[in-house]
Write a protein that holds these residues in place. Structure first.
Motif, short mmCIF file in Angstrom:
data_model
loop_
_atom_site.label_atom_id
_atom_site.label_comp_id
_atom_site.label_asym_id
_atom_site.label_seq_id
_atom_site.Cartn_x
_atom_site.Cartn_y
_atom_site.Cartn_z
N ASN A 81 0.80 -1.22 0.00
CA ASN A 81 0.00 0.00 0.00
C ASN A 81 0.84 1.28 0.00
OD1 ASN A 81 -2.37 -1.49 0.04
ND2 ASN A 81 -2.49 -1.51 2.27
N MET A 82 2.16 1.15 0.03
CA MET A 82 2.99 2.34 0.02
C MET A 82 3.02 2.94 -1.38
SD MET A 82 6.97 2.91 1.18
CE MET A 82 6.56 2.67 2.91
N SER A 83 2.73 4.22 -1.47
CA SER A 83 2.70 4.88 -2.77
C SER A 83 4.10 5.04 -3.33
CB SER A 83 2.04 6.26 -2.64
OG SER A 83 2.87 7.13 -1.89
N GLU A 84 4.18 5.21 -4.65
CA GLU A 84 5.47 5.40 -5.29
C GLU A 84 6.14 6.69 -4.82
OE1 GLU A 84 7.24 3.40 -7.22
OE2 GLU A 84 5.70 1.88 -6.90
N LYS A 86 5.83 8.11 -1.82
CA LYS A 86 6.36 7.88 -0.48
C LYS A 86 7.58 6.97 -0.54
CE LYS A 86 5.87 8.75 3.91
NZ LYS A 86 5.98 10.14 4.41
N LEU A 87 7.54 5.97 -1.38
CA LEU A 87 8.68 5.07 -1.53
C LEU A 87 9.90 5.83 -2.02
CD1 LEU A 87 9.89 2.21 -1.59
CD2 LEU A 87 8.98 1.98 -3.91
N THR A 88 9.71 6.71 -2.99
CA THR A 88 10.81 7.51 -3.50
C THR A 88 11.40 8.40 -2.42
OG1 THR A 88 9.88 7.50 -5.74
CG2 THR A 88 11.50 9.21 -5.24
N ASP A 214 23.66 21.03 5.19
CA ASP A 214 23.22 20.44 6.44
C ASP A 214 22.21 19.34 6.22
OD1 ASP A 214 21.33 22.19 5.51
OD2 ASP A 214 20.65 22.81 7.51
N HIS A 215 21.49 19.34 5.08
CA HIS A 215 20.55 18.27 4.80
C HIS A 215 21.26 17.04 4.25
CE1 HIS A 215 16.55 20.09 5.37
NE2 HIS A 215 17.21 21.22 5.14
N GLN A 216 22.51 17.20 3.81
CA GLN A 216 23.26 16.05 3.30
C GLN A 216 24.08 15.39 4.39
OE1 GLN A 216 25.21 16.45 -0.58
NE2 GLN A 216 24.48 18.54 -0.64
N SER A 217 24.15 15.97 5.55
CA SER A 217 24.98 15.43 6.61
C SER A 217 24.53 14.05 7.02
CB SER A 217 24.92 16.34 7.85
OG SER A 217 25.58 15.72 8.94
N PRO A 218 25.43 13.04 7.04
CA PRO A 218 25.04 11.69 7.44
C PRO A 218 24.68 11.60 8.90
CG PRO A 218 27.42 11.84 7.16
CD PRO A 218 26.84 13.14 6.68
N LYS A 219 24.92 12.66 9.69
CA LYS A 219 24.61 12.62 11.10
C LYS A 219 23.16 12.98 11.37
CE LYS A 219 29.31 13.76 12.60
NZ LYS A 219 30.14 14.70 13.37
N GLN A 220 22.45 13.48 10.34
CA GLN A 220 21.09 13.91 10.56
C GLN A 220 20.19 12.72 10.82
OE1 GLN A 220 19.66 16.47 7.58
NE2 GLN A 220 17.54 16.43 8.26
N LYS A 221 19.28 12.83 11.77
CA LYS A 221 18.39 11.75 12.12
C LYS A 221 16.96 12.17 11.83
CE LYS A 221 21.40 9.97 15.75
NZ LYS A 221 21.50 9.61 17.17
N GLY A 222 16.07 11.16 11.72
CA GLY A 222 14.67 11.44 11.54
C GLY A 222 14.32 11.65 10.09
N PRO A 223 13.05 11.85 9.82
CA PRO A 223 12.59 11.99 8.45
C PRO A 223 13.08 13.28 7.82
CG PRO A 223 10.84 12.50 9.98
CD PRO A 223 12.00 11.97 10.80
N GLN A 224 13.31 13.25 6.51
CA GLN A 224 13.79 14.42 5.80
C GLN A 224 12.60 15.24 5.31
OE1 GLN A 224 17.27 14.84 5.54
NE2 GLN A 224 17.10 13.20 7.00
N THR A 225 12.76 16.54 5.22
CA THR A 225 11.72 17.40 4.70
C THR A 225 11.59 17.23 3.20
OG1 THR A 225 12.31 19.01 6.39
CG2 THR A 225 10.92 19.79 4.58
N SER A 226 10.37 17.12 2.71
CA SER A 226 10.15 16.94 1.28
C SER A 226 10.54 18.21 0.53
CB SER A 226 8.68 16.62 1.01
OG SER A 226 8.30 15.44 1.65
#
Length: 268
Positions: A81-84, A86-88, A214-226
């Motif tokens: 049921n996951m949309s394309e 959301k998957l992307t 700062d959005h590319q930092s591998p230390k960032q946790k949690g969901p990313q902003t669309s």
């Protein structure tokens, strides 16, 4: 099963990482959040992933064993049921969290629930990461929920499991029959077989390169902003990503930036 129906044999000739590598980045994929999280906790030797509540975003954790190891655990990307869209988003987030790219995809496959639909979706996800993803993949079959006589033979004859093992160059292990050093050795072996190279995720390179540092930092946790909108300056090729809740304000700001760049060009 093909020419090699048996799992990888024990070997002490491979260390965890080549000498010039500072960390090992591993992406956990599969059809059971609980099993993926249990494997992640097993690798790091502590409870870092909640095996009960599945989050709706990728999680990145790291620990130090013989070398630094980074694990990126994913939500249920195989859910039908996951949309394309959301998957992307999830795959793009996974790419950012594993920047500059994962070394190994550890495919934790629960045979009791692994369907043909799961197999096709997982195959598609790996191909979206890179056409070389299968060269960096290892199938790990966890202990079944209910053990019964002959369950190993039964699972090994499952056509979906057989296909995934074949696509992963016959790299697979049974979790019940290995210890942590053995698993780490297998991960290191895959790295060495690929000359220490990580997977280059070319499909999403444009997206990740457009994000602020700062959005590319591998230390960032949690969901990313669309990413809601993007503006490209024709004068210099400089890319700006506009983030926010108001699409109208982003459009106005984008028009302002483009107009400002054109005015500067005319003044020159």
């Amino acid at each position: 099963m093909g020419d090699n129906p048996h799992p990888l044999k024990r070997s002490s000739s491979f260390g965890l990482l080549p000498p010039n590598m500072s960390e090992l980045r591993v992406v956990l994929l599969g059809n059971s959040w609980s099993q993926r999280s249990s494997v992640g906790n097993f690798i790091l030797g502590t409870t870092v992933f909640n095996t009960e509540g599945e989050p709706d975003h990728c999680q990145r954790v790291s620990g130090t064993l013989k070398n630094k190891i980074v694990l990126i655990n994913t939500p249920d990307l195989l859910h039908p049921n996951m949309s394309e869209i959301k998957l992307t988003e999830h795959v793009e987030t996974c790419v950012r969290l594993s920047d500059p790219g994962p070394h190994v995809f550890l495919l934790v496959l629960q045979p009791e629930d692994f369907t043909e639909e799961h197999k096709l979706r997982l195959k598609s996800i790996l191909e979206n990461f890179s056409d070389q993803a299968f060269d960096h993949s290892l199938v790990l079959i966890p202990t079944p929920r209910e053990e019964s006589p002959g369950y190993i033979v039964k699972f090994m004859e499952d056509p979906q499991i057989k296909d995934m093992i074949r696509m992963c160059r016959y790299r697979f292990l049974w979790q019940k029959t290995i210890d942590l050093p053995e698993l780490l050795t297998r991960l290191g072996q895959i790295v060495k077989e690929n000359n220490g190279d990580h997977v280059s995720c070319d499909v999403f390179k444009e997206t990740t390169s457009s994000l602020p540092a700062d959005h590319q930092s591998p230390k960032q946790k949690g969901p990313q902003t669309s990413v809601i909108g993007a503006v490209k300056s024709a004068a210099s090729g400089f890319r700006i990503v506009l983030l926010g809740k108001s699409e109208d304000k982003q459009t106005k700001l984008g028009n302002f930036i483009i107009g400002d760049q054109k005015n500067k060009k005319q003044k020159r």
